[in-house]
Structures are given as structure tokens and as C-alpha cells.
Write an enzyme that holds these catalytic residues in place. Structure first.
Site, PDB file in Angstrom:
ATOM      1  N   LEU A   1      -5.635   6.380  -8.023  1.00 60.43           N
ATOM      2  CA  LEU A   1      -5.500   6.114  -9.454  1.00 60.43           C
ATOM      3  C   LEU A   1      -5.484   7.425 -10.233  1.00 60.43           C
ATOM      4  CD1 LEU A   1      -8.094   3.208  -9.634  1.00 60.43           C
ATOM      5  CD2 LEU A   1      -5.599   2.994  -9.619  1.00 60.43           C
ATOM      6  N   ALA A   2      -4.652   7.482 -11.274  1.00 57.48           N
ATOM      7  CA  ALA A   2      -4.512   8.717 -12.050  1.00 57.48           C
ATOM      8  C   ALA A   2      -5.833   9.126 -12.689  1.00 57.48           C
ATOM      9  CB  ALA A   2      -3.441   8.532 -13.125  1.00 57.48           C
ATOM     10  N   HIS A   3      -6.569   8.149 -13.240  1.00 59.88           N
ATOM     11  CA  HIS A   3      -7.821   8.509 -13.916  1.00 59.88           C
ATOM     12  C   HIS A   3      -8.888   8.949 -12.918  1.00 59.88           C
ATOM     13  CE1 HIS A   3      -7.568   4.094 -13.413  1.00 59.88           C
ATOM     14  NE2 HIS A   3      -8.844   4.139 -13.103  1.00 59.88           N
TER      15      HIS A   3
ATOM     16  N   ASP B   1      -4.234  11.399  -4.945  1.00 59.46           N
ATOM     17  CA  ASP B   1      -3.530  10.542  -3.996  1.00 59.46           C
ATOM     18  C   ASP B   1      -3.537  11.064  -2.566  1.00 59.46           C
ATOM     19  OD1 ASP B   1      -3.000   9.164  -6.270  1.00 59.46           O
ATOM     20  OD2 ASP B   1      -0.824   9.231  -6.123  1.00 59.46           O
TER      21      ASP B   1
ATOM     22  N   HIS C   1     -18.563  -9.344 -33.696  1.00 63.78           N
ATOM     23  CA  HIS C   1     -18.006 -10.701 -33.736  1.00 63.78           C
ATOM     24  C   HIS C   1     -17.052 -10.830 -34.918  1.00 63.78           C
ATOM     25  CE1 HIS C   1     -17.819 -15.075 -33.459  1.00 63.78           C
ATOM     26  NE2 HIS C   1     -17.977 -15.091 -34.780  1.00 63.78           N
TER      27      HIS C   1
ATOM     28  N   GLY D   1       0.804  -1.210   0.000  1.00 62.00           N
ATOM     29  CA  GLY D   1       0.000   0.000   0.000  1.00 62.00           C
ATOM     30  C   GLY D   1       0.837   1.260   0.000  1.00 62.00           C
TER      31      GLY D   1
END
Length: 235
Positions: A79-81, A72, A204, A31
Site C-alpha cells: 500500500l502506498a501509505h 512493494d 451528530h 495478487g
């Protein structure tokens, strides 16, 4: 041979192929903590948590209303996003809009090979809320595109709420999982049911078809895997 006895290793359960992996060293990430020691938060009157994170409300305001915090330095995945999305909310708030950062649905990705991507609740988190959980898993070895690309390692897992039928979590272990998770994020953010989700047409052949296939498994209507093999519905 003596050196091999010192190798670390693990073996996957049979349903995930049963193969083993061995390696010499590993790094365990336990962490991160917010780097706020130099902010003079106490002097400013900004409240910090026990790990140095800045306390904010749903509008990302600190204990001083005209000072905001994102990314942060606040509690969250780091997370950056997510930080980017929070920054956009703060700009809107500064222009007078009412914002709620707790409503953000944020995916997380691990850029290994294959990749790991996840959004929403895990099966364990859902079961902590209710016993009415629907789970569907689809193995990539049943995907035509994965076979032709020789990328059959992995699976897609969908978690839903049996009471409402809503999609609550999607978890992907596959090549390009980070590229696939966005549609699942949108589906959860829009409150789609699994039934609504599986009726969205995927091109597909693509790996993205595995998302819909996992949904059909969750609904006990599997298309390309045996009904019992990959269906797990617990009442």
C-alpha cells in the site's frame, strides 16, 4: 434473454439486504509479486524470498545493514501509505533512532462504491487466537445521516478481545469508508478498549457515529438497533 443466462451474479444473505447483483464480466486479482529481478540482489548479497520480495528486519534493513527496503518490494500489503510510513521510519533510522516497522497499524481501503476499509484483525483472525471474541455490527440504515444522504447500504463491524476489552479490528463497508477508518486506526494504535472508544464523542448527525454505535453493540448496550438483532457475543 439468451444473453442474460450467461450473466454472472450473486445474492447477499438476508441480513445484508438479500438483494442480488448481476454482471457480464469480472476481473479477478490474485495478487502481486515484487519487481526485483533487475536489482542484482544475489550479486549484492541481499536475500530475497520465494516471490522476489526483499527480506528486511524490524528496522527495514536488508541482509546488508546499510541498505534498507520499503514498500512493494518487501513483504506486506503493498500500500502506498504504508510505504510512506516506512520511508519516514528509515529516515529516522538513518539519523540514529531505533525504529520498529512491525508496530505500524496500517489500514487498507478499496475505492469501490460503497467503499471498503479495514484495520486490525478480522473476526476470523481473532478466533484463531482465542474464543474470547466480542463482535458488534451496526447497519447504516439505522444511521440518521446515512438515511438523509440516501447512502444506507453498508455497515460497521468492530472486533474486540473479551479478556482485555481492547479494540482489535474495525471493518467498514460504507460511502466514504476510507475517510472514516483513520480514527479506528488511531484507537487501535493507542491500545484503547472498546469501552474507552465508545465514550469518544462523535458529532451528530454524521456517518462516523456508526463507529461508536458498533462499539455499543459489541458491549451489549445498543442504542439504536435491537439488542438481539445486531449483537453477537460468543463466549
Amino acid at each position: 434473454e439468451a444473453g442474460r443466462r450467461n450473466l454472472l451474479g450473486l445474492r447477499f444473505p438476508p441480513k445484508y439486504g438479500g438483494r442480488g447483483l448481476r454482471w457480464e464480466d469480472e476481473i479477478v486479482a490474485i495478487g502481486r509479486t515484487a519487481n526485483t529481478a533487475s536489482l542484482n540482489a544475489d550479486g549484492l548479497g541481499i536475500k530475497l524470498g520465494e516471490h522476489g520480495e526483499v527480506h528486511v528486519n524490524a528496522s527495514l534493513q536488508t541482509t546488508i545493514p546499510h541498505i534498507y527496503a520499503i514498500g512493494d518490494v518487501i513483504r506486506g500489503a503493498g500500500l502506498a501509505h504504508q510505504a510512506m510510513a516506512e520511508a519516514e521510519l528509515v529516515v529516522e533510522a538513518l539519523q540514529g533512532a531505533q525504529v520498529d516497522a512491525t508496530s505500524l497499524i496500517v489500514p487498507a481501503c478499496i475505492y469501490t462504491h460503497p467503499e471498503v476499509a479495514t484495520v486490525g484483525l478480522s473476526e476470523e483472525q481473532m478466533r484463531a487466537e482465542t474464543d474470547a471474541v466480542i463482535v458488534g455490527e451496526f447497519p447504516l440504515r439505522a444511521s440518521g445521516r446515512a438515511v438523509t444522504c440516501n447512502e444506507v447500504e453498508g455497515w460497521v463491524k468492530i472486533v474486540g478481545d473479551k479478556r482485555t476489552g481492547k479494540l482489535r479490528g474495525v471493518h467498514i463497508y460504507a460511502s466514504h469508508a476510507s475517510e472514516l477508518i483513520s480514527e479506528a486506526t488511531l484507537a487501535i494504535a493507542q491500545g484503547l478498549t472498546i469501552d474507552q472508544y465508545v465514550k469518544q464523542v462523535h458529532p451528530h448527525p454524521t456517518i462516523s457515529e456508526a463507529l461508536g454505535e458498533a462499539g455499543w453493540v459489541a458491549l451489549n448496550k445498543p442504542l439504536h438497533v435491537p439488542r438481539i438483532q445486531r449483537k453477537r457475543l460468543r463466549k
